[in-house]
Write an enzyme that holds these catalytic residues in place. Structure first.
Site, PDB file in Angstrom:
ATOM      1  N   MET A 110      -6.507-100.472 -43.922  1.00  0.00           N
ATOM      2  CA  MET A 110      -6.753-101.557 -42.924  1.00  0.00           C
ATOM      3  C   MET A 110      -5.508-101.816 -42.040  1.00  0.00           C
ATOM      4  SD  MET A 110      -8.408-105.065 -43.351  1.00  0.00           S
ATOM      5  CE  MET A 110     -10.241-104.818 -43.399  1.00  0.00           C
ATOM      6  N   ARG A 128     -29.780-101.214 -17.707  1.00  0.00           N
ATOM      7  CA  ARG A 128     -28.867-102.203 -18.830  1.00  0.00           C
ATOM      8  C   ARG A 128     -29.076-103.659 -18.365  1.00  0.00           C
ATOM      9  NH1 ARG A 128     -22.409-100.999 -19.130  1.00  0.00           N
ATOM     10  NH2 ARG A 128     -22.541-101.735 -17.090  1.00  0.00           N
ATOM     11  N   TYR A 138      -5.861 -93.931 -50.698  1.00  0.00           N
ATOM     12  CA  TYR A 138      -7.289 -93.884 -51.276  1.00  0.00           C
ATOM     13  C   TYR A 138      -7.835 -92.487 -51.710  1.00  0.00           C
ATOM     14  CZ  TYR A 138      -7.373 -98.615 -50.114  1.00  0.00           C
ATOM     15  OH  TYR A 138      -7.332-100.141 -49.959  1.00  0.00           O
ATOM     16  N   LYS A 196     -12.262-107.102 -18.228  1.00  0.00           N
ATOM     17  CA  LYS A 196     -12.925-107.709 -19.609  1.00  0.00           C
ATOM     18  C   LYS A 196     -12.157-107.031 -20.739  1.00  0.00           C
ATOM     19  CE  LYS A 196     -15.710-103.564 -18.667  1.00  0.00           C
ATOM     20  NZ  LYS A 196     -17.208-103.113 -18.326  1.00  0.00           N
TER      21      LYS A 196
HETATM   22  C1  LIG Z   1     -16.765-102.276 -17.170  1.00  0.00           C
HETATM   23  C2  LIG Z   1     -17.579-102.242 -15.919  1.00  0.00           C
HETATM   24  C3  LIG Z   1     -16.730-101.532 -14.835  1.00  0.00           C
HETATM   25  C4  LIG Z   1     -15.441-101.096 -14.771  1.00  0.00           C
HETATM   26  O1  LIG Z   1     -15.472 -99.807 -15.523  1.00  0.00           O
HETATM   27  P1  LIG Z   1     -14.340 -98.724 -15.498  1.00  0.00           P
HETATM   28  O2  LIG Z   1     -15.015 -97.399 -16.183  1.00  0.00           O
HETATM   29  O3  LIG Z   1     -13.411 -99.268 -16.631  1.00  0.00           O
HETATM   30  O4  LIG Z   1     -13.676 -98.774 -14.221  1.00  0.00           O
HETATM   31  C5  LIG Z   1     -17.276-101.735 -13.580  1.00  0.00           C
HETATM   32  N1  LIG Z   1     -18.598-102.346 -13.386  1.00  0.00           N
HETATM   33  C6  LIG Z   1     -19.268-102.953 -14.500  1.00  0.00           C
HETATM   34  C7  LIG Z   1     -20.569-103.602 -14.187  1.00  0.00           C
HETATM   35  C8  LIG Z   1     -18.773-102.666 -15.781  1.00  0.00           C
HETATM   36  O5  LIG Z   1     -19.234-103.327 -16.558  1.00  0.00           O
END
Ligand SMILES: *Cc1c(COP(=O)(O)O)cnc(C)c1O
Length: 377
Positions: free
Chosen positions: A313, A140, A265, A42
């Site tokens: 930036m 979550r 800045y 991801k």
């Molecule tokens: C991002 C994620 C992972 C991987 O997490 P890491 O700590 O990077 O290994 C695994 N399961 C879910 C549901 C996630 O959202």
């Protein structure tokens, strides 16, 4: 224009594909043959470039490539028409037809989602594949184990054209006691469901840290993300994964700054001696934490050059007074493997007051990625 895109800018993210491969092999070997690996890529592969690292992971035989969102899955699907893809996050009902059309395995936690997927699957004449999410405390995604959720899952398992392939949960990693509570809650719930005739090919709860630290939580699938990129968040077990990413740039300009003059800045840094200050063409829009002002540093010609003044930036400045033979065009290592004295991802995270995944995942598309590999080039 003859340069590769990656050469059009001095600020580059260098990704060592051999390290990604070695890390992945270490994970697979640790998991063994009975446990499948869902490789989490991801957030653009935690900044490494999901599309570009995917072939390396596929070569290592991961069961799934997992992402958080539909957009991420669709981007991968364009390039990899048939490799199994998994969406860990929520996909709104109005978009669920995409996951069926593109053969993407979806996380679900309600009968309504499953029924909608079932009718879409029927219309498209192909199955919808899902894993059910259970909330064992994180609050979550997923629902908490209950008689009502058990009933609902049994109904989901009976929805036509929907293949319930797995069930999963996620650890909050509070401490060993809480982990164990979550794991037991998950296992007990699965037992109830299996007694009622539900079948799950894959059962999983372990992210990177849990995979290394708690072998019993590997069940029959693990979901490592950070480990693939060489982030060592574990603290009980050990796996010699190596950071695959280097962030580098080159000096754009040099200034002679007399003692007492300010830089950037608000002149928040003032030269305490006659100084040479280098302008570096990266800033917070390249994912560098703005709060590393007066904490961060780059390595130039083997010497630590502190970032001085407010980080802009697109640019920032470093005190290179002590760097021998400093010159425009000289390389500056922003994040490295530490062996050359460079700031590692781990150190950057510590100094910025965040975690390692945040430091790498926040590097946006702007700095070009350059992929290196001894085997391929
Ligand atoms: C991002 C994620 C992972 C991987 O997490 P890491 O700590 O990077 O290994 C695994 N399961 C879910 C549901 C996630 O959202």
């Amino acid at each position: 224009m003859t340069e590769q895109r990656e050469e059009l800018r001095d600020t580059q993210v260098i990704v060592d594909l051999d390290k990604i491969e070695e890390n992945m092999k270490l994970i697979s070997r640790m998991a063994g043959t009975e446990i499948s690996v869902m490789a989490v890529i991801k957030a653009n592969g935690y900044g490494h470039g999901a599309v570009s690292i995917a072939p390396t992971l596929m070569k290592c035989g991961v069961k799934y490539l997992a992402v958080a969102t539909l957009t991420e899955a669709l981007e991968l699907r364009e390039i990899f028409p048939s490799y199994p893809l998994f969406i860990l996050g929520y996909t709104p009902d109005r978009l669920l037809h995409h996951v069926v059309e593109k053969n993407i395995t979806q996380t679900v936690f309600s009968l309504e989602q499953a029924q909608l997927l079932g009718s879409l699957a029927k219309g498209l004449n192909k199955p919808a594949r899902v894993h059910i999410k259970v909330d064992t405390g994180f609050h979550r995604l997923g629902k908490e184990p209950s008689a009502a959720y058990a009933d609902e899952i049994c109904k989901i398992c009976a929805v036509e054209h929907v293949e319930v392939e797995g069930i999963f949960s996620h650890l909050a990693l509070v401490n060993e006691e809480e982990n164990e509570k979550q794991y037991q809650t998950f296992c007990n719930f699965i037992e109830v469901l299996e007694h009622r005739g539900c079948e799950f090919k894959y059962k999983h709860i372990a992210d990177s840290i849990a995979t290394v630290d708690y072998p019993r939580y590997r069940m029959n699938m693990v979901r490592p993300g950070a480990l693939i990129y060489g982030m060592r968040g574990f603290h009980i077990g050990f796996l010699p994964v190596q950071q695959a990413l280097t962030f580098r740039t080159a000096i754009a300009q040099l200034h002679t700054v007399p003692k007492g003059e300010g830089v950037s800045y608000d002149y928040l840094w003032k030269a305490s001696r006659d100084s040479i200050v280098a302008t570096l063409p990266f800033g917070y829009a390249d994912g560098y934490p703005r709060n590393l002002r007066d904490k961060g540093y780059v390595i130039v010609n083997g010497i630590k050059a502190p970032i001085v003044g407010v980080i802009c930036m697109d640019q920032c400045m470093a005190d290179v007074t002590d760097v021998p033979n400093v010159a425009v065009g000289m390389e500056a290592i922003i994040y490295g493997n530490g062996q050359d004295g460079s700031m590692t991802i781990e150190e950057a995270a510590k100094l910025a007051g965040t975690n390692k995944n945040d430091i790498i995942a926040r590097i946006p598309a702007r700095p070009p990625r350059k992929y290196i590999s001894k085997n391929r080039f």
